[in-house]
Scaffold this motif. Structure first.
Motif, PDB file in Angstrom:
ATOM      1  N   LYS A 180      14.758  41.311  82.036  1.00  0.00           N
ATOM      2  CA  LYS A 180      14.373  41.781  80.708  1.00  0.00           C
ATOM      3  C   LYS A 180      15.537  41.621  79.733  1.00  0.00           C
ATOM      4  N   THR A 181      15.200  41.364  78.472  1.00  0.00           N
ATOM      5  CA  THR A 181      16.214  41.295  77.424  1.00  0.00           C
ATOM      6  C   THR A 181      16.647  42.719  77.081  1.00  0.00           C
ATOM      7  N   LEU A 182      17.766  42.845  76.385  1.00  0.00           N
ATOM      8  CA  LEU A 182      18.234  44.162  75.963  1.00  0.00           C
ATOM      9  C   LEU A 182      17.176  44.834  75.082  1.00  0.00           C
ATOM     10  N   LYS A 183      16.555  44.065  74.214  1.00  0.00           N
ATOM     11  CA  LYS A 183      15.520  44.607  73.336  1.00  0.00           C
ATOM     12  C   LYS A 183      14.358  45.160  74.167  1.00  0.00           C
ATOM     13  N   GLU A 184      13.940  44.445  75.214  1.00  0.00           N
ATOM     14  CA  GLU A 184      12.859  44.911  76.078  1.00  0.00           C
ATOM     15  C   GLU A 184      13.267  46.166  76.833  1.00  0.00           C
ATOM     16  N   ARG A 185      14.517  46.207  77.285  1.00  0.00           N
ATOM     17  CA  ARG A 185      14.992  47.374  78.030  1.00  0.00           C
ATOM     18  C   ARG A 185      15.048  48.620  77.155  1.00  0.00           C
ATOM     19  N   LEU A 186      15.367  48.450  75.875  1.00  0.00           N
ATOM     20  CA  LEU A 186      15.516  49.598  74.983  1.00  0.00           C
ATOM     21  C   LEU A 186      14.221  49.963  74.265  1.00  0.00           C
ATOM     22  N   ALA A 187      13.164  49.171  74.435  1.00  0.00           N
ATOM     23  CA  ALA A 187      11.910  49.393  73.711  1.00  0.00           C
ATOM     24  C   ALA A 187      11.344  50.797  73.941  1.00  0.00           C
ATOM     25  N   GLY A 188      11.434  51.323  75.137  1.00  0.00           N
ATOM     26  CA  GLY A 188      10.876  52.636  75.432  1.00  0.00           C
ATOM     27  C   GLY A 188      11.861  53.781  75.304  1.00  0.00           C
ATOM     28  N   PHE A 189      13.089  53.508  74.858  1.00  0.00           N
ATOM     29  CA  PHE A 189      14.114  54.537  74.749  1.00  0.00           C
ATOM     30  C   PHE A 189      13.816  55.450  73.569  1.00  0.00           C
ATOM     31  N   GLU A 190      13.742  56.759  73.823  1.00  0.00           N
ATOM     32  CA  GLU A 190      13.434  57.708  72.755  1.00  0.00           C
ATOM     33  C   GLU A 190      14.552  58.721  72.538  1.00  0.00           C
ATOM     34  N   GLY A 191      15.648  58.585  73.262  1.00  0.00           N
ATOM     35  CA  GLY A 191      16.747  59.530  73.126  1.00  0.00           C
ATOM     36  C   GLY A 191      17.616  59.211  71.922  1.00  0.00           C
ATOM     37  N   GLU A 192      18.705  59.937  71.815  1.00  0.00           N
ATOM     38  CA  GLU A 192      19.656  59.726  70.728  1.00  0.00           C
ATOM     39  C   GLU A 192      20.893  59.039  71.293  1.00  0.00           C
ATOM     40  N   TYR A 193      21.314  57.982  70.659  1.00  0.00           N
ATOM     41  CA  TYR A 193      22.497  57.260  71.106  1.00  0.00           C
ATOM     42  C   TYR A 193      23.730  57.896  70.474  1.00  0.00           C
ATOM     43  N   ILE A 194      24.619  58.423  71.287  1.00  0.00           N
ATOM     44  CA  ILE A 194      25.820  59.085  70.798  1.00  0.00           C
ATOM     45  C   ILE A 194      27.028  58.266  71.237  1.00  0.00           C
ATOM     46  N   ILE A 195      27.790  57.797  70.263  1.00  0.00           N
ATOM     47  CA  ILE A 195      28.987  57.017  70.560  1.00  0.00           C
ATOM     48  C   ILE A 195      30.119  57.977  70.881  1.00  0.00           C
ATOM     49  N   GLY A 196      30.860  57.660  71.900  1.00  0.00           N
ATOM     50  CA  GLY A 196      31.977  58.512  72.256  1.00  0.00           C
ATOM     51  C   GLY A 196      32.874  57.836  73.274  1.00  0.00           C
ATOM     52  N   GLU A 197      34.019  58.428  73.491  1.00  0.00           N
ATOM     53  CA  GLU A 197      34.955  57.919  74.474  1.00  0.00           C
ATOM     54  C   GLU A 197      35.020  58.892  75.629  1.00  0.00           C
ATOM     55  N   TRP A 198      35.446  58.414  76.773  1.00  0.00           N
ATOM     56  CA  TRP A 198      35.636  59.288  77.909  1.00  0.00           C
ATOM     57  C   TRP A 198      36.899  58.874  78.638  1.00  0.00           C
ATOM     58  N   ASP A 199      37.508  59.849  79.275  1.00  0.00           N
ATOM     59  CA  ASP A 199      38.753  59.616  79.991  1.00  0.00           C
ATOM     60  C   ASP A 199      38.429  59.223  81.421  1.00  0.00           C
ATOM     61  N   THR A 200      38.905  58.077  81.839  1.00  0.00           N
ATOM     62  CA  THR A 200      38.654  57.618  83.204  1.00  0.00           C
ATOM     63  C   THR A 200      39.790  57.998  84.143  1.00  0.00           C
ATOM     64  N   GLY A 201      40.761  58.718  83.640  1.00  0.00           N
ATOM     65  CA  GLY A 201      41.862  59.173  84.470  1.00  0.00           C
ATOM     66  C   GLY A 201      43.060  58.234  84.390  1.00  0.00           C
ATOM     67  N   SER A 202      44.099  58.628  85.098  1.00  0.00           N
ATOM     68  CA  SER A 202      45.322  57.830  85.118  1.00  0.00           C
ATOM     69  C   SER A 202      45.174  56.620  86.038  1.00  0.00           C
ATOM     70  N   PRO A 203      45.938  55.551  85.787  1.00  0.00           N
ATOM     71  CA  PRO A 203      45.885  54.398  86.685  1.00  0.00           C
ATOM     72  C   PRO A 203      46.274  54.808  88.100  1.00  0.00           C
ATOM     73  N   VAL A 204      45.602  54.242  89.083  1.00  0.00           N
ATOM     74  CA  VAL A 204      45.885  54.583  90.475  1.00  0.00           C
ATOM     75  C   VAL A 204      46.390  53.370  91.262  1.00  0.00           C
ATOM     76  N   GLY A 205      46.400  52.229  90.648  1.00  0.00           N
ATOM     77  CA  GLY A 205      46.836  51.014  91.345  1.00  0.00           C
ATOM     78  C   GLY A 205      47.695  50.195  90.409  1.00  0.00           C
ATOM     79  N   GLU A 206      47.426  48.927  90.363  1.00  0.00           N
ATOM     80  CA  GLU A 206      48.190  48.032  89.508  1.00  0.00           C
ATOM     81  C   GLU A 206      47.322  47.479  88.391  1.00  0.00           C
ATOM     82  N   GLU A 207      46.535  48.395  87.751  1.00  0.00           N
ATOM     83  CA  GLU A 207      45.675  47.983  86.651  1.00  0.00           C
ATOM     84  C   GLU A 207      46.530  47.455  85.497  1.00  0.00           C
ATOM     85  N   ILE A 208      46.026  46.499  84.774  1.00  0.00           N
ATOM     86  CA  ILE A 208      46.716  45.930  83.626  1.00  0.00           C
ATOM     87  C   ILE A 208      45.940  46.323  82.375  1.00  0.00           C
ATOM     88  N   PHE A 209      46.636  46.958  81.432  1.00  0.00           N
ATOM     89  CA  PHE A 209      46.000  47.372  80.185  1.00  0.00           C
ATOM     90  C   PHE A 209      46.660  46.696  79.024  1.00  0.00           C
TER      91      PHE A 209
END
Length: 81
Positions: free
Chosen positions: A52-81
């Motif tokens: 399905k396309t994104l438009k098809e997937r969202l066609a039945g969505f009736e909720g509210e889209y809230i933009i926000g950030e979340w903390d995924t925690g501190s790096p635990v390996g050798e992640e590159i940012f």
């Protein structure tokens, strides 16, 4: 025709003989729908197997889209940012 359910990686599998596939008019790599009823596994040809396309997937969505950030925690390996 008898067969046996066997281990295949972390799953189980059963081989479908060529004669069974020919009778069912199914071919290799053909998309199928799998369902189960009590002591039966039912395999049927998939009617519409495209992604399905994104438009098809969202066609039945009736909720509210809230933009926000979340903390995924501190790096635990050798992640590159």
């Amino acid at each position: 025709m008898r067969s046996t359910i066997q281990k295949w990686g972390n799953s189980q599998a059963i081989r479908l003989p060529k004669a069974i596939l020919e009778t069912a008019q199914l071919g290799e790599n053909e998309p199928v729908q799998i369902s189960a009823e009590r002591d039966k596994i039912i395999i049927t040809r998939a009617a519409d197997f495209r992604h399905k396309t994104l438009k098809e997937r969202l066609a039945g969505f009736e909720g509210e889209y809230i933009i926000g950030e979340w903390d995924t925690g501190s790096p635990v390996g050798e992640e590159i940012f």
